[in-house]
Design a protein around this motif. Structure first.
Motif, PDB file in Angstrom:
ATOM      1  N   ASP A 265     -11.831  -3.148 -21.149  1.00 21.47           N
ATOM      2  CA  ASP A 265     -12.791  -4.073 -21.745  1.00 21.47           C
ATOM      3  C   ASP A 265     -13.079  -5.209 -20.781  1.00 21.47           C
ATOM      4  O   ASP A 265     -12.306  -5.485 -19.858  1.00 21.47           O
ATOM      5  N   ASP A 266     -14.192  -5.889 -21.015  1.00 15.72           N
ATOM      6  CA  ASP A 266     -14.418  -7.149 -20.330  1.00 15.72           C
ATOM      7  C   ASP A 266     -14.999  -8.153 -21.319  1.00 15.72           C
ATOM      8  O   ASP A 266     -15.305  -7.822 -22.473  1.00 15.72           O
ATOM      9  N   LEU A 267     -15.100  -9.380 -20.865  1.00 14.81           N
ATOM     10  CA  LEU A 267     -15.564 -10.462 -21.737  1.00 14.81           C
ATOM     11  C   LEU A 267     -16.370 -11.438 -20.898  1.00 14.81           C
ATOM     12  O   LEU A 267     -15.909 -11.897 -19.843  1.00 14.81           O
ATOM     13  N   VAL A 268     -17.551 -11.763 -21.382  1.00 15.28           N
ATOM     14  CA  VAL A 268     -18.429 -12.682 -20.679  1.00 15.28           C
ATOM     15  C   VAL A 268     -19.297 -13.400 -21.713  1.00 15.28           C
ATOM     16  O   VAL A 268     -19.439 -12.947 -22.854  1.00 15.28           O
ATOM     17  N   GLY A 269     -19.862 -14.523 -21.329  1.00 16.79           N
ATOM     18  CA  GLY A 269     -20.805 -15.219 -22.204  1.00 16.79           C
ATOM     19  C   GLY A 269     -20.179 -16.123 -23.249  1.00 16.79           C
ATOM     20  O   GLY A 269     -20.833 -16.477 -24.237  1.00 16.79           O
ATOM     21  N   VAL A 270     -18.920 -16.535 -23.050  1.00 19.85           N
ATOM     22  CA  VAL A 270     -18.282 -17.474 -23.976  1.00 19.85           C
ATOM     23  C   VAL A 270     -18.882 -18.862 -23.726  1.00 19.85           C
ATOM     24  O   VAL A 270     -18.751 -19.416 -22.631  1.00 19.85           O
ATOM     25  N   ARG A 271     -19.531 -19.422 -24.721  1.00 21.77           N
ATOM     26  CA  ARG A 271     -20.272 -20.669 -24.523  1.00 21.77           C
ATOM     27  C   ARG A 271     -19.380 -21.894 -24.462  1.00 21.77           C
ATOM     28  O   ARG A 271     -19.685 -22.861 -23.771  1.00 21.77           O
ATOM     29  N   ARG A 272     -18.293 -21.885 -25.215  1.00 17.83           N
ATOM     30  CA  ARG A 272     -17.421 -23.055 -25.273  1.00 17.83           C
ATOM     31  C   ARG A 272     -16.018 -22.674 -24.830  1.00 17.83           C
ATOM     32  O   ARG A 272     -15.387 -21.804 -25.424  1.00 17.83           O
ATOM     33  N   TRP A 273     -15.531 -23.340 -23.802  1.00 16.56           N
ATOM     34  CA  TRP A 273     -14.198 -23.075 -23.280  1.00 16.56           C
ATOM     35  C   TRP A 273     -13.184 -24.101 -23.769  1.00 16.56           C
ATOM     36  O   TRP A 273     -11.985 -23.967 -23.484  1.00 16.56           O
ATOM     37  N   SER A 274     -13.646 -25.107 -24.486  1.00 17.49           N
ATOM     38  CA  SER A 274     -12.741 -26.161 -24.945  1.00 17.49           C
ATOM     39  C   SER A 274     -13.262 -26.766 -26.239  1.00 17.49           C
ATOM     40  O   SER A 274     -14.448 -26.648 -26.576  1.00 17.49           O
ATOM     41  N   ARG A 275     -12.336 -27.417 -26.913  1.00 18.93           N
ATOM     42  CA  ARG A 275     -12.661 -28.138 -28.144  1.00 18.93           C
ATOM     43  C   ARG A 275     -11.601 -29.205 -28.351  1.00 18.93           C
ATOM     44  O   ARG A 275     -10.416 -28.876 -28.506  1.00 18.93           O
ATOM     45  N   SER A 289     -13.019  -6.259 -15.715  1.00 20.16           N
ATOM     46  CA  SER A 289     -12.332  -4.976 -15.598  1.00 20.16           C
ATOM     47  C   SER A 289     -11.540  -4.962 -14.294  1.00 20.16           C
ATOM     48  O   SER A 289     -11.838  -5.730 -13.365  1.00 20.16           O
ATOM     49  N   PRO A 290     -10.547  -4.074 -14.171  1.00 26.45           N
ATOM     50  CA  PRO A 290      -9.752  -4.020 -12.932  1.00 26.45           C
ATOM     51  C   PRO A 290     -10.556  -3.606 -11.703  1.00 26.45           C
ATOM     52  O   PRO A 290     -10.052  -3.733 -10.582  1.00 26.45           O
ATOM     53  N   ARG A 330     -18.794 -18.657 -11.411  1.00 29.07           N
ATOM     54  CA  ARG A 330     -18.052 -17.722 -10.549  1.00 29.07           C
ATOM     55  C   ARG A 330     -17.451 -16.588 -11.356  1.00 29.07           C
ATOM     56  O   ARG A 330     -17.573 -15.409 -10.988  1.00 29.07           O
ATOM     57  N   THR A 331     -16.778 -16.900 -12.446  1.00 30.30           N
ATOM     58  CA  THR A 331     -16.090 -15.850 -13.194  1.00 30.30           C
ATOM     59  C   THR A 331     -17.088 -14.846 -13.769  1.00 30.30           C
ATOM     60  O   THR A 331     -16.822 -13.641 -13.772  1.00 30.30           O
ATOM     61  N   GLU A 332     -18.239 -15.326 -14.228  1.00 30.31           N
ATOM     62  CA  GLU A 332     -19.218 -14.396 -14.792  1.00 30.31           C
ATOM     63  C   GLU A 332     -19.861 -13.545 -13.695  1.00 30.31           C
ATOM     64  O   GLU A 332     -20.214 -12.382 -13.930  1.00 30.31           O
ATOM     65  N   ALA A 333     -19.988 -14.093 -12.496  1.00 31.60           N
ATOM     66  CA  ALA A 333     -20.485 -13.284 -11.379  1.00 31.60           C
ATOM     67  C   ALA A 333     -19.511 -12.162 -11.046  1.00 31.60           C
ATOM     68  O   ALA A 333     -19.921 -11.032 -10.741  1.00 31.60           O
ATOM     69  N   VAL A 334     -18.213 -12.437 -11.120  1.00 31.22           N
ATOM     70  CA  VAL A 334     -17.210 -11.409 -10.858  1.00 31.22           C
ATOM     71  C   VAL A 334     -17.246 -10.332 -11.938  1.00 31.22           C
ATOM     72  O   VAL A 334     -17.136  -9.138 -11.640  1.00 31.22           O
ATOM     73  N   VAL A 335     -17.416 -10.730 -13.196  1.00 25.55           N
ATOM     74  CA  VAL A 335     -17.512  -9.740 -14.274  1.00 25.55           C
ATOM     75  C   VAL A 335     -18.708  -8.822 -14.042  1.00 25.55           C
ATOM     76  O   VAL A 335     -18.610  -7.594 -14.188  1.00 25.55           O
ATOM     77  N   ARG A 336     -19.851  -9.392 -13.665  1.00 28.02           N
ATOM     78  CA  ARG A 336     -21.040  -8.570 -13.405  1.00 28.02           C
ATOM     79  C   ARG A 336     -20.797  -7.629 -12.225  1.00 28.02           C
ATOM     80  O   ARG A 336     -21.227  -6.464 -12.238  1.00 28.02           O
ATOM     81  N   TYR A 337     -20.130  -8.120 -11.197  1.00 28.68           N
ATOM     82  CA  TYR A 337     -19.801  -7.285 -10.038  1.00 28.68           C
ATOM     83  C   TYR A 337     -18.919  -6.111 -10.458  1.00 28.68           C
ATOM     84  O   TYR A 337     -19.154  -4.957 -10.063  1.00 28.68           O
TER      85      TYR A 337
END
Length: 383
Positions: A265-275, A289-290, A330-337
Motif C-alpha cells: 500500500d501507499d499513502l499520499v494526500g494527507v492534508r493535515r499533519w498536525s493538530r 511502496s518499497p 518531497r515525500t509526495e514526489a517519492v510516492v509518485r516515483y
C-alpha cells in the motif's frame, strides 16, 4: 523540562525521540508490540540520505556493521538477458551507495541508540485515543494506562490512530495491485553479490535478490494480484517463477520458511499533519511502496527535520506548519516515483507488452549509471 510522548517504536519514533532528548525534552516511547522481535520483517534499503541521518544520530557505522552495501542494481529479463544497471545512490558515486539490512537490525540499532541516551520505551502500549487542551496532551492505551505530555509525536505507521485524531477525514492507504513477499535461503554454489542487488522481470512475477558474503540469499517477489487479500504459498511462488533464469528457481527451492505475504500500500494526500500539540511522522502521513527504496530514509528525514524545527520555532504551531511545508512536497514526489516503478513491476498477460518492455528497457538503462536525474532522491539534506 518539556515532556514528549512518542507513539511507535519502529524507525521514525526512536529516531525522533533521540533527537528531541538531545534538545532537552523528556521523552518516552510507547510501542504497541509486546516486545522487540529480532526476527520481525524481512529486509529493506537504507538509502544514502537515510544513512546521512544515521550519521547525525551517531549510528551509521553500527548499522553498516551488518549491512550489504548495494550501490548498483542490475536488471534482468525473464530469459536471463541483462537489461542494464542503475545506481542505488548518487550517479557516478558508488562509494555513497545505499545499504540493504534486515528490518529488525535497523530497529535494533536505533532502539539501542535511544536506550543509551536514557530514553524509556514501554511495550504493549497500543494507542486507543488522544485528548488535548491548552495545558497538555493525554494518550490513552488499550490496557487503560494514560500518559501525559506537552507534545505527542505519532510514528505509528500506515494505519496510524494519530493520523485519524489529527484529521478524521484523512485519506486511507491505496493498494498498489502488488503483493509483497520474501525470505532468506542458502543455495549451494551461489556466489555472493558484493555491492549489488539483482532484479528479474519474470514471466509471471517480479523478483529481487542479493547474496551476502556468508552465502545467505535475501530475496523478495512482487506478485501482481487484484485482490489485496489473496493468499500466496511458497509452492505458488515456485510455479510463478519456474521458467525464470538461474538462480531464481533455485532460491525458491531452497526456501523453507513459511511465507507471510502482505499487500503493498501507499499513502499520499494527507492534508493535515498536525493538530494542536500532536504531529505525525513517517508512514503515518506519507507511505511509499518499497519500490523507491526510500521508506525508512524518509522516516529518518522526518525525525531530523521535525526536531530541528521544534528547536528553531517558539511555538508548536509554527514548528508544525514549517515541518509540513518542508516535508510534504518531497515525500509526495517519492510516492509518485514509487508508483511509476510499481507500474513496471505489474505483470501484463500481453506477450507483445512484455516484448516491447524487454526491447525498450536496455535503451533507457544504457546510460543510467551516469544519469543524475534521480540524484534528488539521495542527495537531499535535512538542514
Amino acid at each position: 523540562m518539556p515532556r514528549a510522548l512518542v507513539i511507535g517504536g519502529g524507525v521514525a519514533g526512536p529516531a525522533a525521540a533521540l533527537l528531541l532528548a538531545r534538545d532537552g525534552w523528556d521523552v518516552h516511547v510507547h510501542e504497541a508490540h509486546a516486545e522487540p522481535d529480532p526476527y520481525a520483517g524481512l529486509f529493506l534499503n537504507v538509502a544514502t540520505n537515510g544513512l546521512a541521518v544515521l550519521e547525525l544520530l551517531g549510528l551509521r557505522e553500527r548499522l553498516l556493521s551488518d549491512g550489504h552495501r548495494a550501490g548498483r542494481m542490475v536488471m534482468w529479463s525473464r530469459t536471463g538477458k541483462e537489461l542494464g544497471a542503475v545506481p542505488n545512490g548518487p550517479a557516478r558515486e558508488p562509494e555513497r551507495g545505499s545499504v540493504i539490512v534486515r528490518r529488525s537490525w535497523l530497529h535494533q540499532v536505533i532502539r539501542e541508540g535511544a536506550q543509551a541516551a536514557g530514553i524509556a520505551t514501554t511495550y504493549g502500549s497500543r494507542l486507543v485515543s488522544i485528548d488535548q487542551d491548552a495545558h497538555g496532551v493525554r494518550a490513552t492505551f488499550a490496557d487503560g494506562t494514560v500518559a501525559e505530555g506537552d507534545l505527542l509525536v505519532g510514528a505509528d505507521g500506515i494505519g496510524s490512530p494519530t493520523r485519524h485524531h489529527i484529521d478524521p477525514s484523512a485519506p486511507e492507504p491505496r493498494y498498489s495491485g502488488l503483493l509483497g513477499v520474501g525470505g532468506f535461503a542458502r543455495v549451494p554454489g551461489l556466489a555472493p553479490t558484493p555491492e549489488t542487488q539483482h532484479f528479474v522481470f519474470g514471466a509471471r512475477s517480479f523478483f529481487g535478490y542479493l547474496v551476502r558474503t556468508d552465502g545467505t540469499a535475501y530475496w523478495f517477489a512482487n506478485v501482481t494480484a487484484p485482490d489485496r487479500g489473496a493468499t500466496l504459498t511458497v509452492d505458488d511462488l515456485r510455479a510463478l517463477h519456474s521458467d525464470d533464469p538461474y538462480p531464481v528457481p533455485q532460491i525458491l527451492a531452497a526456501t523453507t520458511d513459511e511465507l507471510r505475504p502482505y499487500p503493498i500500500d501507499d499513502l499520499v494526500g494527507v492534508r493535515r499533519w498536525s493538530r494542536g500539540r500532536v504531529v505525525a511522522v513517517g508512514d503515518a502521513v506519507h507511505a511509499t511502496s518499497p519500490s523507491a527504496g526510500q521508506g525508512a530514509s524518509l522516516a529518518l528525514e522526518d525525525a531530523a527535520v521535525l526536531a530541528r524545527l521544534l528547536r528553531e520555532h517558539d511555538s508548536l504551531t509554527d514548528a508544525f506548519a514549517a515541518y509540513q511545508a518542508a516535508r510534504q512536497p518531497r515525500t509526495e514526489a517519492v510516492v509518485r516515483y514509487a508508483r511509476a516503478i510499481d507500474g513496471q513491476k505489474r505483470v501484463t498477460t500481453s506477450r507483445l507488452g512484455v516484448a516491447i518492455r524487454d526491447a525498450m528497457m536496455p535503451l533507457f538503462l544504457r546510460r543510467a549509471a551516469a544519469d543524475t536525474r534521480n540524484d534528488w532522491l539521495y542527495n537531499h539534506t535535512v538542514g
